[in-house]
Design a protein around this motif. Structure first.
Motif, PDB file in Angstrom:
ATOM      1  N   THR A 308      42.911  74.092  18.421  1.00 19.32           N
ATOM      2  CA  THR A 308      41.575  74.612  18.122  1.00 19.32           C
ATOM      3  C   THR A 308      41.398  74.841  16.627  1.00 19.32           C
ATOM      4  O   THR A 308      40.383  74.434  16.036  1.00 19.32           O
ATOM      5  N   ILE A 358      33.289  74.677  18.959  1.00 22.49           N
ATOM      6  CA  ILE A 358      33.612  73.311  19.381  1.00 22.49           C
ATOM      7  C   ILE A 358      32.657  72.958  20.515  1.00 22.49           C
ATOM      8  O   ILE A 358      32.910  73.254  21.678  1.00 22.49           O
ATOM      9  N   MET A 363      34.286  66.323  20.072  1.00 22.66           N
ATOM     10  CA  MET A 363      35.261  67.339  19.673  1.00 22.66           C
ATOM     11  C   MET A 363      36.057  67.830  20.871  1.00 22.66           C
ATOM     12  O   MET A 363      37.279  68.035  20.790  1.00 22.66           O
ATOM     13  N   GLN A 364      35.389  68.030  21.999  1.00 25.86           N
ATOM     14  CA  GLN A 364      36.082  68.507  23.186  1.00 25.86           C
ATOM     15  C   GLN A 364      37.028  67.448  23.743  1.00 25.86           C
ATOM     16  O   GLN A 364      38.131  67.765  24.205  1.00 25.86           O
TER      17      GLN A 364
END
Length: 403
Positions: A308, A358, A363-364
């Motif tokens: 993250t 996010i 991005m995920q």
């Protein structure tokens, strides 16, 4: 403690290999000049459809796994459960906090402004041909609250004679539905999902900047796992009056089994042997080791926090400690019982990624890719920490057990 059906989950050890192959093929497809854009868009469309289904499924997964996990954990455990749960949750928070400070200290040295610009300027790449909106039945936070409420109530009912068994059986069967979907749909299709993501990143031109960060994060995370495991055994060994180095040596079979199986549940039999070799009494090891396989998530938290933080740095987003710590505290609860299912930890974490900024599918997807390639080492760190906790609990209850 009753048998956890997650113990029967069989996880194919080739998952990481398939993910790496998917990444390689995706990069190749995105860079070959003769591959038409429409083909990339087909892959992106498949990834988009999978992402929509995943968003629908995750609240159901939380209800299925967490409700059953809590209903099992609180069965007649009393103070022993409370102390074990408190230590496990504390260790999970410390692991995530440790990972955050290491990540913010080291990652900026190789996540440079040039790489950040390449990633952010590359854009989203090819667009899907179409999307299918699948609205989740519940919001994720609602699912977490419902799961805890149902789990605690079912546990309370089961404490009474001949009460709560119908609800408990319903919970068990719903958990089986969730695990079946994970085994037959989510996990088998993850390589396709990731292939589409990396093909699109390669097509947009950001993939090599991402990969130059990817492998360094991977190495640092594994080092953090090993350091944290060593710290746990040093503290537990010192407290219990045992040699920490001997405790670590005895844990090696459990660690290697977890790396191979990628499952905390599947490692329980070997981990019980490791606990026995560490001198943990039978009563304590038979309770603490299976329990912590469900609630002690320090290794997974180190990986998720690191990935993250890396993503936030890559996309030049805020990453203050206050922001990340709230995320860590929430995941320490939301991921209860999830690591018992394949890919459960990261799937439980995905809905909470917007807490830290996010939000985009790309991005995920990248977060899932980063995590899953390191999942087996996170699992190994989880189960190793379980035995360090077992040593502490055994020391606390030593006099009561002897009497």
């Amino acid at each position: 403690m009753s048998e956890n059906k997650n113990d029967r989950i069989k996880i194919k050890t080739g998952l990481v290999g398939r993910l790496l192959i998917a990444i390689a093929i995706g990069i190749l497809i995105g860079r070959l000049p003769f591959i038409p854009e429409w083909f990339i868009r087909i892959l992106v469309t498949l990834s988009s459809l999978f992402s929509a289904f995943l968003g629908f499924f995750i609240p159901l997964m939380i209800i299925g796994l967490v409700t059953k996990g809590i209903a099992d954990l609180t069965e007649g455990a009393g103070k022993l459960l409370g102390i074990t749960a408190l230590i496990s949750y504390g260790s999970t928070l410390v692991g995530g906090t440790f990972a955050y400070f290491v990540a913010t200290a080291i990652f900026p040295s190789f996540i440079t402004s040039d790489l950040v610009n390449k990633i952010t300027e590359a854009g989203e790449g090819a667009a899907p041909f179409f999307t299918v909106p699948i609205t989740p039945i519940l919001e994720v936070t609602t699912a977490v609250v419902l799961a805890f409420m149902m789990g605690l109530v079912i546990s309370w009912l089961r404490a009474k004679k001949n009460s709560g068994q119908v609800l408990y059986q319903l919970t068990c069967e719903f958990e089986e539905v969730v695990v079946k979907v994970l085994e037959t749909v989510i996990i088998p299709l993850l390589p396709v999902y990731i292939l589409g993501n990396f093909a699109n990143m390669s097509y947009s031109g950001s993939v090599f900047a991402v990969l130059s960060i990817f492998w360094k994060v991977f190495i640092i995370v594994i080092i953090m796992h090993l350091l944290y495991i060593s710290l746990l055994f040093f503290v537990s060994g010192t407290y219990a009056g045992k040699n920490p180095l001997k405790l670590i040596k005895n844990q090696i079979p459990g660690y290697m089994t977890a790396v191979g199986t990628q499952s905390s549940a599947a490692t329980i039999p070997v981990n019980l042997d490791c606990a026995e070799n560490n001198g943990v009494s039978e009563q304590i090891r038979n309770f603490v080791v299976p329990l912590c396989a469900t609630i002690h998530l320090a290794g997974s938290m180190i990986t998720i926090t690191s990935c993250t933080t890396a993503l936030l740095l890559m996309y030049d987003l805020p990453h203050s400690f206050g922001l990340i710590f709230g995320f860590i505290c929430m995941l320490g609860i939301a991921m209860v019982a999830a690591p018992g299912a394949p890919g459960g930890a990261i799937m439980s974490a995905v809905p909470f990624l917007p807490m830290v900024g996010i939000v985009s599918d790309a991005m995920q997807q990248l977060m899932i890719s980063l995590y899953l390639t390191q999942d087996s080492f996170g699992t190994a760190a989880n189960v190793s920490g379980d035995n360090a906790i077992a040593v502490v609990i055994d020391k606390i209850y030593a006099d009561k057990i002897k009497s």
